[in-house]
Design an enzyme around this catalytic site. Structure first.
Site, mmCIF file in Angstrom:
data_model
loop_
_atom_site.group_PDB
_atom_site.id
_atom_site.type_symbol
_atom_site.label_atom_id
_atom_site.label_comp_id
_atom_site.label_asym_id
_atom_site.label_seq_id
_atom_site.Cartn_x
_atom_site.Cartn_y
_atom_site.Cartn_z
ATOM 1 N N ASP A 119 4.436 2.036 4.900
ATOM 2 C CA ASP A 119 5.398 1.677 3.775
ATOM 3 C C ASP A 119 5.287 -0.094 3.683
ATOM 4 O O ASP A 119 4.886 -0.780 4.617
ATOM 5 C CB ASP A 119 6.639 1.852 4.348
ATOM 6 N N LYS A 120 5.787 -0.161 2.452
ATOM 7 C CA LYS A 120 5.658 -1.854 1.987
ATOM 8 C C LYS A 120 6.182 -2.471 3.073
ATOM 9 O O LYS A 120 5.871 -3.507 3.322
ATOM 10 C CB LYS A 120 6.320 -1.711 0.545
#
Length: 330
Positions: free
Chosen positions: A152-153
Site C-alpha cells: 500500500d502507498k
C-alpha cells in the site's frame, strides 16, 4: 501469472487521436446533447464525453458544445478525443530508490512511505513503476515493469522486482506456491494476550467497494500474528503472511479487534486508551505497518535469500514516544 500485456508504444508523442466528425441523426432531435453524444460514441463513457465537452473539445456546427443544449437533428458534431491518463504509456521518472540488492535478474528495494507502487486513479505519475523504468529502462518490456507484488502507498518496506521475464515468471510461481516469505511489523490498538493464526477469507466489501472485508465468499487468507513487544493500550506485533490478499493484514487485525494504529480506513470507532497516549496514537499519519523481512529463492541461481529492513524512522520515533508517555500511566 496473468496474460502478458501489450507493450506500450513509447514512440507516440501525440496525446490526441484523429478528429471524429459525425452528423446528429434526425431521430435524435429534441434530446440533450450529452444523451446524443453517448449514442454517437458508445465506446466512450458518459463521464468522459461530458468532460471533453466541458474542456471545449467538442463542437456543434462549429460552435463549442454544451452538455445540456438540445439538438434537432442534422447538426455536425466534431470531437477531439483525448487519451485518459490510464492510457498513456508510463514514462520513466527520476525518483530515488533505496535498493537493497540488485543483479541481472532481480531488484530488492525498501519502499518509502507515500510511494504508490503502480499507476492508478489519482496517481498516474510519481509511482514506483515510473521510478523503475528510469532505473532500468529494459523493464518496459515486462508486464507491470517486473513488479510481482505490491505494498500500500502508506506501507513501507521490502519488495522484490524481476528484471527478466524468466525471473518474473519464477517469482510469480513462488508467490503462488507460498514459498516467498513476507513478515511485517505492525503497531496495533489494544493489548494482545496471545499469538494468533487468522484464517478468514477476504473479499471486496459488499457496499464500500474501495475496501476489503472478511467474508465467507472471499478468497482464502492466512495471517500469523506474533507478539513482539507490549505497551499500554497497544502492541507491536510481527505478522507473517501465507497468502497475499489486498489489505490482508489490515483487514485481519481489524477482524480480531486490534486494528492498526493510524489506519483511518479500517479502524472502527474510538479505541480505548489513556489520555496521555490517545493524542499520540491518533495523530500518527499513516497505518503503522512495515514490511520488515523478505525471503525468496533466487530465480536463476536457486539460492535461498533473505533480506531484513529495520523499522523506519517514523515508527521508531512513535515507539519511543509511547515508552515516554507510558511512564506517566499508573
Amino acid at each position: 501469472m496473468e496474460p502478458e500485456e501489450d507493450l506500450p508504444d513509447y514512440s507516440k508523442d501525440d496525446d490526441t487521436a484523429d478528429l471524429l466528425e459525425m452528423k446528429v441523426p434526425m431521430e435524435h432531435g429534441g434530446l440533450r446533447f450529452d444523451q446524443v453524444l453517448v449514442k454517437l460514441l458508445p465506446e466512450y463513457s458518459r463521464s468522459r464525453l461530458q468532460d471533453w465537452v466541458e474542456q471545449g473539445l467538442v463542437t456543434v456546427n462549429g460552435q463549442p458544445a454544451s452538455v445540456k443544449q438540445k439538438v434537432w437533428g442534422g447538426e455536425t458534431v466534431v470531437v477531439c478525443p483525448q487519451l485518459h491518463p490510464s492510457e498513456h504509456p508510463c514514462q520513466p521518472e527520476d525518483i530515488p530508490l533505496d535498493i537493497v540488492y540488485e543483479d541481472d535478474a532481480i531488484i530488492v528495494l525498501d519502499k518509502p512511505v507515500g510511494l504508490v507502487v503502480h499507476p492508478g486513479s489519482g496517481n498516474w505519475q510519481g509511482t514506483l513503476l515510473n521510478a523503475l523504468l528510469h532505473h532500468a529502462p529494459q523493464l518496459a518490456n515486462l508486464p507491470r515493469a517486473g513488479i510481482v507484488h505490491r505494498l500500500d502507498k502508506d506501507t513501507s518496506g521490502l519488495m522484490v522486482v524481476a528484471k527478466t521475464l524468466v525471473a518474473q515468471t519464477a517469482l510469480v510461481r513462488q508467490m503462488q506456491a507460498r514459498s516467498v516469505k513476507r513478515e511485517y511489523l505492525a503497531l496495533v490498538w489494544g493489548e494482545l494476550d496471545r499469538d494468533y493464526t487468522i484464517n478468514v477469507p477476504i473479499g471486496r466489501h459488499p457496499t464500500q467497494r474501495v475496501k476489503m472485508a472478511t467474508t465467507e465468499s472471499g478468497k482464502e487468507a492466512v495471517t500469523h500474528v506474533h507478539i513482539e513487544e507490549r505497551f499500554p493500550y497497544c502492541t507491536l506485533v510481527r505478522c507473517r503472511l501465507e497468502t497475499g490478499r489486498t489489505h490482508q493484514i489490515r483487514v485481519h487485525l481489524t477482524h480480531i479487534g486490534h486494528p492498526l494504529v493510524g489506519d483511518s480506513v479500517y479502524q472502527r470507532g474510538t479505541q480505548k486508551c489513556a489520555p496521555s497516549l490517545r493524542e499520540l496514537l491518533n495523530e500518527f499519519p499513516r497505518q503503522a505497518l512495515h514490511a520488515t523481512r523478505l525471503a525468496l529463492t533466487h530465480p536463476v541461481s536457486g539460492e535461498r535469500m533473505e533480506f531484513d529492513s529495520p523499522l523506519p524512522e517514523d515508527m521508531e520515533e512513535l515507539l519511543e514516544q509511547i515508552e515516554e508517555a507510558s511512564d506517566d500511566i499508573v
